[in-house]
Design a protein around this motif. Structure first.
Motif, PDB file in Angstrom:
ATOM      1  N   ILE A 191      -5.887   4.198   7.768  1.00 13.60           N
ATOM      2  CA  ILE A 191      -7.138   4.006   6.934  1.00 13.60           C
ATOM      3  C   ILE A 191      -8.218   3.482   7.626  1.00 13.60           C
ATOM      4  CG2 ILE A 191      -7.838   2.601   4.978  1.00 13.60           C
ATOM      5  CD1 ILE A 191      -4.900   2.708   3.916  1.00 13.60           C
ATOM      6  N   ILE A 212      -9.705  -2.144  -0.926  1.00 16.07           N
ATOM      7  CA  ILE A 212      -8.250  -2.580  -1.326  1.00 16.07           C
ATOM      8  C   ILE A 212      -8.381  -3.984  -1.093  1.00 16.07           C
ATOM      9  CG2 ILE A 212      -6.173  -2.704   0.181  1.00 16.07           C
ATOM     10  CD1 ILE A 212      -6.681   0.150   1.227  1.00 16.07           C
ATOM     11  N   LEU A 259       0.666  -1.154   0.044  1.00 12.22           N
ATOM     12  CA  LEU A 259       0.046   0.052   0.004  1.00 12.22           C
ATOM     13  C   LEU A 259       0.902   1.227  -0.043  1.00 12.22           C
ATOM     14  CD1 LEU A 259      -3.013  -0.743   2.358  1.00 12.22           C
ATOM     15  CD2 LEU A 259      -2.982  -0.825   0.103  1.00 12.22           C
ATOM     16  N   VAL A 267      -3.191   7.931   1.356  1.00  9.60           N
ATOM     17  CA  VAL A 267      -4.431   7.897   0.816  1.00  9.60           C
ATOM     18  C   VAL A 267      -5.370   7.268   2.066  1.00  9.60           C
ATOM     19  CG1 VAL A 267      -6.329   7.110  -0.899  1.00  9.60           C
ATOM     20  CG2 VAL A 267      -3.815   7.758  -1.481  1.00  9.60           C
ATOM     21  N   LEU A 325     -13.017   2.319   1.732  1.00  8.11           N
ATOM     22  CA  LEU A 325     -11.445   2.275   1.131  1.00  8.11           C
ATOM     23  C   LEU A 325     -11.098   0.934   1.584  1.00  8.11           C
ATOM     24  CD1 LEU A 325      -9.319   3.411  -0.167  1.00  8.11           C
ATOM     25  CD2 LEU A 325      -8.629   4.688   1.975  1.00  8.11           C
ATOM     26  N   LEU A 381      -3.351   3.384  -4.893  1.00 14.69           N
ATOM     27  CA  LEU A 381      -3.347   2.819  -3.344  1.00 14.69           C
ATOM     28  C   LEU A 381      -2.289   1.886  -3.503  1.00 14.69           C
ATOM     29  CD1 LEU A 381      -5.268   3.037  -0.864  1.00 14.69           C
ATOM     30  CD2 LEU A 381      -6.408   3.820  -3.218  1.00 14.69           C
TER      31      LEU A 381
END
Length: 409
Positions: A337, A346, A216, A220, A342, A265
């Protein structure tokens, strides 16, 4: 067939059972009923699955014979399936029944049959034209390290019993594909030495998720509207939570702007390197299979399912967490995160890209004329509720049963 598990034995103190053995018990033995009953009571007292009925059906599926083989393997006694008066197996049974120990599992810490027993039984039936010889190689989806929990190996073999499976279990929890390939000695031995009809391979999860921090990009932390092509659907997602959110994220993944999302990402250099390693190891196993198998051999690969529903939950036994994982949520927390959408995408994108990698591997086998057949079993979206997950990345017994419905040998 039940799998042996470590437990605290309940000692059978049936005074009607003599403390001496007159004749041999086990494979092709005399099997006098009173002698068999004595051995069955000793094994049962130590927690082995047997029926105390004084009889033995002289086959590999007889529970007493299987328990004798397991007992011999667990206690480092020569694995023969036979017990004779005053031999090492019989003396060990008497001694352990008198001191009430807890049994330890076999040499690879698997909760399935010890390898010595499993390989012995496999070899006995491998030449039988009526059996389907299957090798299971892989990770914890085939070898979950907690007693009395059905994993995918258990449920696949149970569901396919009508095919007269003869299975060799080589999977070890926690292994990466590189570790599997480095530890390929037994795989090579049995693929080259016996007729192998099916190979079920579970590999890649331990290559990817423990490396999530390298995969990652930092910075973000929220799901941008630019990642989605349908803003109404995104608004709907933002109104949901828990299982309902995860289910809709899976359903709406077709609205994800994958190029924009992946660029933002994922560290493409690191992810591609990890995927290249996985592919290299799969192709290594494929080359071994290709050298020894036939066009009737089928090599199965599976995708895993999306581990969305119990992030942060660790494997446990009787409510006590084991020193395993979690693997995903701590990375999300460290990178800040917290956005559930999100997080979900991912995970979804990583598993979808892993599926694409498996397709690339399968295409390689086909393009270069590998002699065996290959299949991809797609589990994505099947375990779509928290009721099917035991911890962060492993299905529970109900989930494993659900997955096994897609495996037809």
């Amino acid at each position: 067939m039940e799998n042996l598990v470590s437990n605290t034995p309940i000692i059978n103190r049936n005074s009607r059972i003599a403390n001496t053995l007159s004749n041999s018990v086990g494979l092709n033995a005399v099997n006098n009923a009173l002698d068999v009953l004595q051995i069955q009571n000793f094994l049962k007292g130590l927690g082995y699955p047997v029926q105390t009925n004084g009889t033995i059906v002289n086959s590999q599926t007889d529970t007493t014979i299987i328990s004798i083989l397991n007992f011999q393997a667990n206690n480092r006694i020569q694995v023969t399936g036979n017990i004779h008066p005053d031999d090492s197996t019989y003396n060990a049974l008497k001694q352990l029944n008198s001191v009430s120990p807890s049994l330890a599992e076999g040499e690879d810490e698997s909760l399935h049959q010890p390898f010595l027993t499993n390989s012995f039984l496999f070899r006995r039936s491998a030449g039988n034209a009526n059996t389907l010889n299957v090798i299971f190689e892989g990770d914890s989806w085939l070898d979950y390290p907690v007693p009395r929990i059905l994993d995918l190996y258990d449920t696949i073999t149970d569901r396919n019993q009508s095919l007269n499976l003869n299975c060799l279990h080589l999977a070890k929890f926690g292994e990466t594909t590189s570790q599997m390939y480095a530890d390929r000695t037994h795989f090579v031995q049995y693929v080259s030495g016996y007729r192998i009809d099916r190979i079920y391979f579970s590999g890649g999860g331990n290559d990817v998720f423990p490396q999530l921090g390298r995969i990652l990009n930092a910075g973000v932390t929220t799901f941008s509207s630019s990642f989605f092509t349908d803003q109404a659907k995104l608004t709907e997602l933002r109104s949901l939570s828990g299982d309902a959110l995860y289910q809709k994220c899976i359903l709406y993944k077709r609205y994800l702007n994958t190029n924009t999302f992946d660029t933002a990402l994922f560290n493409s250099t690191n992810l591609n390197a990890i995927f290249s390693t996985i592919m290299r190891n799969y192709l290594g196993f494929g080359s071994i299979v290709n050298a020894h198998c036939t066009p009737n051999t089928i090599f199965y690969m599976h995708t895993y399912d999306y581990p969305l529903f119990k992030l942060g939950v660790r494997p446990s036994i009787v409510g006590v967490d084991l020193p395993l994982g979690p693997w995903i949520k701590p990375v999300f927390d460290r990178l800040g995160i917290a956005d559930e959408i999100l997080r979900s995408y991912i995970i979804i994108r990583l598993l979808d890209r892993f599926y694409a990698l498996l397709c690339q591997i399968k295409n390689h086998f086909g393009y270069y004329g590998y002699r065996f057949q290959s299949r991809i079993i797609d589990y994505r979206g099947l375990l779509n509720s928290s009721e099917y997950w035991r911890d962060e990345i492993h299905p529970n017994s109900a989930g494993a049963r659900r997955l096994s419905t897609r495996v037809n040998f």
